[in-house]
Design a protein around this motif. Structure first.
Motif, PDB file in Angstrom:
ATOM      1  N   VAL A 146      31.181 -29.412   0.819  1.00 23.59           N
ATOM      2  CA  VAL A 146      31.336 -29.935  -0.706  1.00 23.59           C
ATOM      3  C   VAL A 146      30.763 -29.027  -1.613  1.00 23.59           C
ATOM      4  O   VAL A 146      31.537 -28.559  -2.316  1.00 23.59           O
ATOM      5  CB  VAL A 146      30.302 -31.250  -0.946  1.00 23.59           C
ATOM      6  N   ALA A 147      29.758 -28.228  -1.084  1.00 22.70           N
ATOM      7  CA  ALA A 147      29.497 -26.908  -1.860  1.00 22.70           C
ATOM      8  C   ALA A 147      30.446 -25.746  -1.952  1.00 22.70           C
ATOM      9  O   ALA A 147      30.508 -24.934  -2.757  1.00 22.70           O
ATOM     10  CB  ALA A 147      28.057 -26.546  -1.445  1.00 22.70           C
ATOM     11  N   LEU A 148      30.948 -25.567  -0.798  1.00 22.45           N
ATOM     12  CA  LEU A 148      32.000 -24.379  -0.685  1.00 22.45           C
ATOM     13  C   LEU A 148      33.321 -24.535  -0.950  1.00 22.45           C
ATOM     14  O   LEU A 148      33.931 -23.530  -1.236  1.00 22.45           O
ATOM     15  CB  LEU A 148      31.767 -23.846   1.178  1.00 22.45           C
ATOM     16  N   GLU A 149      33.732 -25.754  -0.888  1.00 23.70           N
ATOM     17  CA  GLU A 149      35.298 -26.169  -0.918  1.00 23.70           C
ATOM     18  C   GLU A 149      35.538 -26.892  -2.379  1.00 23.70           C
ATOM     19  O   GLU A 149      35.095 -28.143  -2.323  1.00 23.70           O
ATOM     20  CB  GLU A 149      35.749 -26.842   0.293  1.00 23.70           C
ATOM     21  N   PRO A 150      35.997 -26.310  -3.188  1.00 21.97           N
ATOM     22  CA  PRO A 150      36.405 -26.991  -4.592  1.00 21.97           C
ATOM     23  C   PRO A 150      37.056 -28.056  -4.207  1.00 21.97           C
ATOM     24  O   PRO A 150      37.058 -29.333  -4.967  1.00 21.97           O
ATOM     25  CB  PRO A 150      37.170 -25.960  -5.121  1.00 21.97           C
ATOM     26  N   GLU A 151      38.265 -28.289  -3.374  1.00 18.13           N
ATOM     27  CA  GLU A 151      39.080 -29.356  -3.134  1.00 18.13           C
ATOM     28  C   GLU A 151      38.238 -30.498  -2.660  1.00 18.13           C
ATOM     29  O   GLU A 151      38.322 -31.533  -3.287  1.00 18.13           O
ATOM     30  CB  GLU A 151      40.082 -29.113  -2.031  1.00 18.13           C
ATOM     31  N   LEU A 152      37.247 -30.328  -1.861  1.00 14.89           N
ATOM     32  CA  LEU A 152      36.458 -31.339  -1.322  1.00 14.89           C
ATOM     33  C   LEU A 152      35.377 -31.985  -2.246  1.00 14.89           C
ATOM     34  O   LEU A 152      35.264 -33.076  -2.364  1.00 14.89           O
ATOM     35  CB  LEU A 152      35.721 -30.965   0.080  1.00 14.89           C
TER      36      LEU A 152
END
Length: 187
Positions: free
Chosen positions: A104-110
């Motif tokens: 969640v912290a690394l992936e803008p989509e998630l």
């Protein structure tokens, strides 16, 4: 192939975290090639989403609907039982949650999906929202979001980092002391 053996890629994320897992790690543990992998998935994020969809998304709405029923009773004891169930769910999913949080912290989509999911939780609580009235609906939403955030942060510090020492029952009692009055609408 992948759908029948989610435990194998799940184990990769549990053992190494989201960022450290590569597609090669997933395909080698599952026993296939990249050529077999890519017609089914766009990347490791989609694999984690498939694993997490079962763990996270399906449970969130059901838990909110349960909370709506509990709050409608006005019973603090029922709220504490609900809180015990929430703590137990976090314990059961302790292994995968750090990888999920990292993604969640690394992936803008998630991150967008997670934000939308938290924002949708109040929709599963129509009786709760009704008791707050239309003029205080935003506040009611915020209170639910803060409860979820408090549970997630507590769990991270308690079960993942080990910086809080408490039993599950103590935790449910104290979180009920904090959460139950905070979720009650003003008279």
């Amino acid at each position: 192939m992948f759908a029948t053996c989610w435990s194998t890629p799940r184990r990769c994320f549990v053992e190494r975290g989201y960022a450290a897992v590569a597609i090669d790690d997933i395909v080698s543990t599952v026993g296939c090639s990249r050529a077999t992998f890519y017609p089914h998935f766009t990347g490791k994020l989609e694999v984690l989403q498939k694993i997490g969809a079962e763990t996270m998304a399906q449970r969130a709405v059901a838990v909110s609907a349960e909370l709506d029923e509990v709050l409608a009773t006005g019973s603090r004891a029922a709220f504490t039982r609900w809180m015990r169930g929430a703590v137990a769910w976090f314990e059961e999913n302790q292994a995968i949650l750090p990888a999920w949080d990292e993604a969640v912290a690394l992936e803008p989509e998630l991150r967008a999906i997670a934000k939308r999911a938290v924002g949708e939780l109040p929709a599963a609580m129509p009786r709760y929202l009704e008791r707050w009235g239309s003029q205080r609906r935003a506040e009611a939403h915020l209170r639910i979001e803060l409860l979820v955030s408090q549970l997630e942060r507590f769990f991270t510090r308690w079960a993942v980092q080990g910086t809080i020492t408490s039993t599950a029952d103590e935790t449910a009692q104290v979180l009920s002391d904090i959460g139950f009055p905070a979720l009650r609408p003003p008279h």
